[in-house]
Design a protein around this motif. Sequence first.
Motif, mmCIF file in Angstrom:
data_model
loop_
_atom_site.group_PDB
_atom_site.id
_atom_site.type_symbol
_atom_site.label_atom_id
_atom_site.label_comp_id
_atom_site.label_asym_id
_atom_site.label_seq_id
_atom_site.Cartn_x
_atom_site.Cartn_y
_atom_site.Cartn_z
ATOM 1 N N VAL A 73 -34.724 9.660 -9.127
ATOM 2 C CA VAL A 73 -35.999 9.368 -8.478
ATOM 3 C C VAL A 73 -36.943 8.638 -9.433
ATOM 4 N N ASN A 110 -35.095 11.106 0.223
ATOM 5 C CA ASN A 110 -35.123 12.347 -0.558
ATOM 6 C C ASN A 110 -33.984 13.268 -0.125
ATOM 7 N N ILE A 138 -26.218 14.567 -4.339
ATOM 8 C CA ILE A 138 -26.123 15.331 -5.589
ATOM 9 C C ILE A 138 -25.416 16.663 -5.353
ATOM 10 N N GLN A 139 -25.711 17.323 -4.228
ATOM 11 C CA GLN A 139 -25.036 18.586 -3.916
ATOM 12 C C GLN A 139 -23.544 18.374 -3.716
ATOM 13 N N ILE A 185 -30.477 11.725 -1.032
ATOM 14 C CA ILE A 185 -30.142 11.857 -2.454
ATOM 15 C C ILE A 185 -29.800 13.306 -2.794
ATOM 16 N N LYS A 186 -30.550 14.252 -2.229
ATOM 17 C CA LYS A 186 -30.251 15.675 -2.459
ATOM 18 C C LYS A 186 -28.843 16.016 -1.980
ATOM 19 N N TYR A 204 -31.234 14.533 -10.149
ATOM 20 C CA TYR A 204 -32.114 14.109 -9.056
ATOM 21 C C TYR A 204 -33.424 13.560 -9.609
ATOM 22 N N GLY A 228 -28.032 19.451 -11.424
ATOM 23 C CA GLY A 228 -28.307 18.654 -10.225
ATOM 24 C C GLY A 228 -29.768 18.284 -10.100
#
Length: 86
Positions: free
Chosen positions: A56, A29, A36-37, A32-33, A52, A48
């Motif tokens: 997921v 988690n 994306i950021q 992936i965050k 995300y 974003g």
Amino acid sequence: MSEIKEEVIKTMATLITTAFGLIAALAWNEAIKALIQLFFKAGNALTGLFVYAIIVTILAYCNYNHRKEPRTFRNRNARRLNIPVF
């Protein structure tokens, strides 16, 4: 009494495996965050979040389908061979 002990050991093993799965999911988690950021700057926060959510959802769907088929195959063969399925 040994049946109870065996069942407790199986339950504890399942709980420990589930806990490690949760820890791995939380680690993914965060990874992936962060990814994306890296690609979406602060002004595109909503975009974003949608990216995300889509990622997921795709991972969850693939995981569900991947786990569904082997168990069906395994259960069918286990019944045919009289092997207990856990």
